[in-house]
Write an enzyme that holds these catalytic residues in place. Structure first.
Site, PDB file in Angstrom:
ATOM      1  N   HIS A  14      23.362   9.834  -2.711  1.00  0.00           N
ATOM      2  CA  HIS A  14      22.784  10.547  -3.850  1.00  0.00           C
ATOM      3  C   HIS A  14      21.746   9.650  -4.529  1.00  0.00           C
ATOM      4  O   HIS A  14      20.555   9.783  -4.288  1.00  0.00           O
ATOM      5  CB  HIS A  14      23.917  10.956  -4.792  1.00  0.00           C
ATOM      6  CG  HIS A  14      23.519  11.883  -5.902  1.00  0.00           C
ATOM      7  ND1 HIS A  14      22.245  12.331  -6.102  1.00  0.00           N
ATOM      8  CD2 HIS A  14      24.265  12.457  -6.889  1.00  0.00           C
ATOM      9  CE1 HIS A  14      22.215  13.142  -7.150  1.00  0.00           C
ATOM     10  NE2 HIS A  14      23.414  13.227  -7.651  1.00  0.00           N
ATOM     11  N   ASP A  20      12.811  10.024  -3.513  1.00  0.00           N
ATOM     12  CA  ASP A  20      13.187   8.617  -3.532  1.00  0.00           C
ATOM     13  C   ASP A  20      12.163   7.706  -2.877  1.00  0.00           C
ATOM     14  O   ASP A  20      12.096   6.515  -3.184  1.00  0.00           O
ATOM     15  CB  ASP A  20      14.535   8.435  -2.816  1.00  0.00           C
ATOM     16  CG  ASP A  20      15.638   9.169  -3.546  1.00  0.00           C
ATOM     17  OD1 ASP A  20      15.765   8.954  -4.762  1.00  0.00           O
ATOM     18  OD2 ASP A  20      16.360   9.962  -2.914  1.00  0.00           O
ATOM     19  N   HIS A  79      15.720  16.378   2.914  1.00  0.00           N
ATOM     20  CA  HIS A  79      16.470  16.785   1.730  1.00  0.00           C
ATOM     21  C   HIS A  79      17.300  18.015   2.088  1.00  0.00           C
ATOM     22  O   HIS A  79      16.843  18.872   2.824  1.00  0.00           O
ATOM     23  CB  HIS A  79      15.496  17.109   0.584  1.00  0.00           C
ATOM     24  CG  HIS A  79      16.164  17.169  -0.755  1.00  0.00           C
ATOM     25  ND1 HIS A  79      16.862  18.272  -1.189  1.00  0.00           N
ATOM     26  CD2 HIS A  79      16.247  16.249  -1.754  1.00  0.00           C
ATOM     27  CE1 HIS A  79      17.339  18.026  -2.404  1.00  0.00           C
ATOM     28  NE2 HIS A  79      16.992  16.807  -2.764  1.00  0.00           N
TER      29      HIS A  79
END
Lengths: 377, 377
Positions: free
Chosen positions: B222, B313, B262
Site C-alpha cells: 500500500h 508512487d 494499479h
C-alpha cells in the site's frame, strides 16, 4: 471494469477462504479447525485451543507441553511498556490503553520487520501473553495496586486472574475463565478479525493488524455488548424493578437491548449455552443467584416478545461479574482470548496473500462538477 | 443463509456506497466530490481540498478562511505526546511511531467518547494537524535536532516543511508539496480507508479507525511502493548502470518493480501525470536532472516491455527526494495527506452505519472432526 454490488455491511458476502473456523448460523454450529465448540468447551484448554487455531490440529502430549512452556515464557513486557502504562491517565479506557500499548510493543519486538510464517508464529505467542499482561497490569496501576509478576507455572487463564487480582484463583474460577477464553478465541470473519486481515493484506506487520483489530473490538457493536448488558442488570437492580417489566418498558420506549441476536446465528449462539451454564454454576457457588435469575427472566421475555436469542455477550456479563472482573474490562478480556484467533487469521492471510481492496458505489455530485473560482462561489 | 463468493481480495466488489470519491479506472479519472483531480491539482490547495472532502462542496472565501484558521489552531500536541516521541527508540520506524502516537492522541482528546458528526469533524481537524506535527517532530527528535514550533501563519503544507526542516520552505517547495498532498488526499476504498471503515463500522471511535488505517498504510503493498522506487534509483545510481538495462536484468531475475500498475487504473494514473511534471520542474530548479531522467528511462522501458503505467508512487519518489525528504518519511507523508480522506470516510461511515461483517468460505478439516483424547493423539 466489472463490479458486483454487495449488500450493505458485506452481509452474506464471502470475502475470503479460510481453514480456521466454520460456523453454521442456521444450525447453531461453531467449530475451530473442524472441531465443535461444545467438545472444546467440555474437554479442552485455552492453550490447546490456541495450538489448534495456529497449527490446524490438536497437539499431542509433548507438543502441548512445549506449547504451554513457550506461551508462559513469553510472559514478559519490556520495562518501557510498563513505564508507558504508568504514564497514561488512569482514567483512560482500558481499550485505548491496550490499543496503544500493543502498537508500542512492535518497537520492542525483535521480529517486527519479519513477516515470515515462523516470525509471525513467534509474535503470536508473544502477543497472546503480552495482551493478557497489559490488561492486568494497567488495571493494577490504575487502582494504585502493585504490579503482579507473571507466574509461569500457571495456565494462561489462571495467570491472568493472578496478575489481575494478586491472589491465586480458585480452581472453579480458573476453569470458568479458561472456558470463556476458549469460547471467544475465534469467530471467523467478525469485524475485528476482518479488520486485522484487511490490514495484514497490505503486508503490514502483525502488530499493525492486531492494533487495528483492538480498535474494531472497542466499538459497541462488536465488543461492547456485554458491558451494556451488565449496565442494564445494574440499572434494573438499582430500580428494584421486575426484569421483564423493565425490558417491556425499554421496548415501549424504542430502546435496543444488548446481548441478543447475531448477524450470523439464527438460532441459539452455541457459546451462550456454556456461558448460561457457567453463570448459573458460579452463582450457586457464590450463593448469589441475583444476576443469573435476572438474566434468565430477561432472556425468556426477549425470546417470547421478539423471538431473539441470547448471544455470547448476554451471559458473559454475569459470568465475568461473578468472577470479580470490572465492567470496563469485559472488552479487554475479549481481546485476551480473541488474540488467538486474530493471530491465526493474520498468519493465514500472510501465507497466501492478496491485497483486500474493494470498490465503492459512487453516489456523490455528478462528475465532472465544475471547479468554480472561489470569488464566484 | 445465502452467500455470494467474492473474488479474492474483494476485487471488483462494491463494499459500500460513498459520495466522496469517484474513480474511472479505464478512463484514468480520479475525482473528489465530483471535481476532477486535474482541476484540484491546478487550482486548489490542501486546505480547500480537505474542506471539499469533509463538507461535500468547495468553500467560499469566508468559509475557507475560517477552515484554514481552525486547522492551524489545531496545531497543538499534548506535552505527554511529545514526551512519548522523545521516549521511543530513535531507530523505530516512523510508521510504528505514528501509529502508536495517533492511538495515544485519543487519551488526550476531549471528544474521545463522542462519535457524533460534529465531534468527528472536530477530531478530523485535530488529527489532520497532529499527524503532520507527529511526523515532523519525531524526525527532528531522532536526528537530535530541536523541535520546531508550529507556525499558524503557514499553510498546512508549508508548516509541515517548516516543522520538518526548521527553515521556511521556498514557494516552489511549499506549492509542490501542497499539490502532492492534494493528489494523495483520497482514493476511494483503498486498503487503509477500507480498514478505517471496517473499524468505524463497529462504532469504534475515529482514533481507532485512523490508527488501523495507518497500520494498513504501513504495508509495502500500500504505502511502501515509492520507498522501493527510490531505493531502486539509488541502487542504479550506485551501480552506475543504465536504467533500462538494470530493469531488464530485474525482469530476467523474476524481480518485481514497484511504482507500476494499479488494481484500479488500467491507463495512466492521473496522479502520476502531475508528479512526473513536478519531478521534472523540481529537477530543473535544482539543476539536478539525474533522478528525473533515470525515472523517465525506467518508465518508458517498463511501458514498452510490460505495458504497465507508472502509478502515483513512481514519480513521488524523486519528487520527495528533491524536496529533501528522507526515504522512510515517504509513507508517513502519505498519511499526512490521506488523513483528509480517511476522516471523511469515517464521518460518512458513522453518519449511516452498518457493521461490516462478511463471511469466509471454509476450506479446513471436515466438520465434525473428532476431539480425540490427548493420550491417543
Amino acid at each position: 471494469m466489472a463490479t458486483a454490488v454487495a449488500p450493505k455491511g458485506l452481509e452474506g458476502i464471502v470475502a475470503t477462504s479460510s481453514s480456521i473456523c466454520w460456523i453454521d448460523g442456521d444450525a447453531g454450529v461453531l467449530s475451530y479447525r473442524g472441531i465443535d465448540i461444545h467438545e472444546l468447551a467440555q474437554h479442552s484448554t485455552f492453550e490447546e485451543t490456541a495450538y489448534l487455531l495456529w497449527f490446524g490440529r490438536l497437539p499431542n502430549l509433548a507438543e502441548l507441553a512445549a506449547f504451554t512452556k513457550e506461551l508462559a515464557a513469553a510472559r514478559t513486557l519490556d520495562p518501557k511498556v510498563v513505564d508507558f502504562l504508568r504514564s497514561v491517565p488512569t482514567t483512560g479506557s482500558p481499550m485505548e490503553i491496550l490499543r496503544t500499548a500493543v502498537s508500542l510493543l512492535s518497537l520492542y519486538d525483535a521480529d517486527e520487520k519479519d513477516n515470515s510464517h515462523e516470525a509471525n508464529v513467534r509474535k503470536a505467542y508473544r502477543l497472546t501473553s503480552q495482551i493478557a499482561m497489559i490488561v492486568a497490569t494497567f488495571d493494577r496501576i490504575r487502582k494504585g495496586k502493585s504490579v503482579v509478576e507473571a507466574d509461569p507455572s500457571l495456565s494462561h487463564a489462571a495467570n491472568f486472574l493472578w496478575m489481575l487480582n494478586g491472589e491465586k484463583p480458585s480452581e472453579t474460577a480458573a476453569h470458568t475463565f479458561d472456558i470463556a477464553l476458549i469460547l471467544h478465541a475465534d469467530h471467523e470473519l467478525n469485524a475485528s478479525t476482518f479488520a486485522a486481515r484487511v490490514i495484514a493484506a497490505t503486508l503490514a506487520d502483525i502488530h499493525s493488524a492486531i492494533t487495528g483489530a483492538i480498535g474494531a473490538l472497542k466499538g459497541p457493536l462488536h465488543g461492547g455488548a456485554n458491558e451494556a448488558t451488565m449496565r442494564l442488570l445494574y440499572a434494573i437492580d438499582k430500580a428494584g424493578a421486575d426484569p421483564a417489566e423493565y425490558v417491556r418498558q425499554m421496548f415501549a420506549d424504542k430502546k435496543k437491548i444488548s446481548g441478543f441476536g447475531h448477524r450470523v446465528y439464527h438460532t441459539e449462539d452455541p457459546r451462550a449455552t456454556h456461558l448460561r451454564r457457567m453463570s448459573e454454576e458460579l452463582s450457586r457457588t457464590a450463593g448469589n443467584m441475583k444476576w443469573f435469575e435476572m438474566s434468565r427472566k430477561i432472556e425468556l421475555f426477549v425470546k417470547e416478545q421478539k423471538k431473539l436469542n441470547a448471544n455470547v455477550d448476554f451471559y458473559s456479563a454475569s459470568t465475568y461479574t461473578l468472577l470479580g472482573i470490572d465492567i470496563d474490562l469485559f472488552t479487554p478480556i475479549f481481546a485476551v482470548s480473541r488474540i488467538a484467533g486474530w493471530t491465526a487469521h493474520v498468519i493465514e492471510q500472510h501465507d497466501d496473500n492478496r491485497l483486500i481492496r474493494p470498490r465503492a458505489e459512487y453516489v456523490g455530485p455528478a462528475y465532472p462538477s465544475p471547479y468554480t473560482p472561489i470569488a464566484e462561489r
